[in-house]
Motif scaffolding. Sequence first.
Motif, short mmCIF file in Angstrom:
data_model
loop_
_atom_site.label_atom_id
_atom_site.label_comp_id
_atom_site.label_asym_id
_atom_site.label_seq_id
_atom_site.Cartn_x
_atom_site.Cartn_y
_atom_site.Cartn_z
N GLY A 99 0.40 -1.50 -0.03
CA GLY A 99 -0.26 -0.15 0.28
C GLY A 99 0.77 1.14 0.02
N LEU A 100 1.90 1.60 0.89
CA LEU A 100 2.75 2.25 0.42
C LEU A 100 3.29 2.72 -0.69
CD1 LEU A 100 4.96 1.75 4.79
CD2 LEU A 100 2.80 3.65 3.82
N ALA A 101 3.46 1.54 -1.31
CA ALA A 101 4.31 1.79 -2.29
C ALA A 101 3.56 1.68 -3.10
CB ALA A 101 4.49 -0.03 -2.96
N GLN A 102 2.35 1.91 -3.65
CA GLN A 102 1.16 1.87 -4.48
C GLN A 102 1.48 3.70 -4.45
OE1 GLN A 102 -2.90 1.11 -3.89
NE2 GLN A 102 -3.56 0.50 -5.92
N TYR A 103 0.35 3.81 -2.95
CA TYR A 103 0.18 5.18 -3.04
C TYR A 103 1.46 6.51 -3.22
CZ TYR A 103 -4.24 3.69 -1.41
OH TYR A 103 -5.77 3.06 -1.75
N GLY A 104 2.49 5.75 -2.37
CA GLY A 104 3.44 6.69 -2.71
C GLY A 104 4.20 6.64 -4.47
N ALA A 105 3.61 5.63 -5.43
CA ALA A 105 4.00 6.10 -6.49
C ALA A 105 2.55 7.06 -7.34
CB ALA A 105 4.06 4.48 -7.42
N LEU A 106 1.59 6.70 -6.52
CA LEU A 106 0.91 7.59 -6.96
C LEU A 106 0.72 9.24 -6.86
CD1 LEU A 106 -2.43 5.03 -6.17
CD2 LEU A 106 -1.63 5.64 -8.02
N VAL A 107 1.40 9.22 -5.21
CA VAL A 107 1.74 10.53 -5.10
C VAL A 107 2.40 11.18 -6.04
CG1 VAL A 107 2.42 12.44 -3.46
CG2 VAL A 107 1.02 10.51 -2.94
N THR A 108 4.15 10.90 -6.34
CA THR A 108 4.72 11.65 -6.84
C THR A 108 4.41 11.87 -8.59
OG1 THR A 108 5.91 8.69 -7.13
CG2 THR A 108 6.98 9.94 -5.11
N ALA A 109 3.82 10.59 -9.26
CA ALA A 109 3.47 10.25 -10.54
C ALA A 109 2.07 11.69 -10.38
CB ALA A 109 1.85 9.16 -10.67
#
Length: 270
Positions: A99-109
């Motif tokens: 979850g941290l990886a997914q939302y981190g990727a979404l936020v940075t994108a």
Amino acid sequence: MELDEDGHPKRTGTWLSASAHAITVVIGSGVLTLAWTTAQLGWIAGLAALLIFGLITWFTSALLAECNKSPDPITGRRNYCYMDAVKANLGGVRVKACGLAQYGALVTATIGYTITAGISMTVVDKTNCLRKHGHDVGCDRSNNPFMIIFGSIQLILSQIPNFHKLSFLSNVAAIMSFSYSFIVIGLSMAKIADVGNHAQTSLGGVRVDIDVSSEEKVWNVLLSLGNIAFAYGFSSVLVEIQASQIYEHFQFNIVGLCLSFGFVRISQDN
């Protein structure tokens, strides 16, 4: 409200809507950087990187497609988002990690899109100023106002209820995605056709100590690899796309879409 067998709102997605979503992600704004990326890497490394990242995306998409239902792909419970699939198949602390990886990727994108949109609008505004007043007038602009405007619009649009059900947006986005591709093709053709500009292609990319320094070459190569990785963002939304489909075995089609769009992206870069 009509419900599915699992109590969720009835699925209405078709292969057309799934294709529109996939096109938007795979042939989206990321294609705008691929011409510059290939110029930095060269034909050999550039095409190799596109193929490698395409295969990685295909592999992860195939895995996610098999997670449409868990634990059994036919009779199991349908997973409606990425976190549902992780929880059903992995569980434990790995759910939080993914979850941290997914939302981190979404936020940075999202941050990347906001910055890119601000820079793009600034360039357009500066170009209009130079054409209107000439190069003798200072036309420097700050990116901040445009980034604030773009972010504010996104914040307002995100408050629309059932925004994901506005299916016509997918069609508009797909058209815009192809527009990006035609823009890149047009700019590349204009660059080559320019009589005063001797545009060249290279098997090894830009040349050290001729075009750029060794430090710039390393930085540009790393940036190019990041651009290619960013352009292949399909798997991050595949579970959500698949969960909206009315067909039970759509995963085979969705993987095929991913693979075919990978070849489309490579052909566009050529």
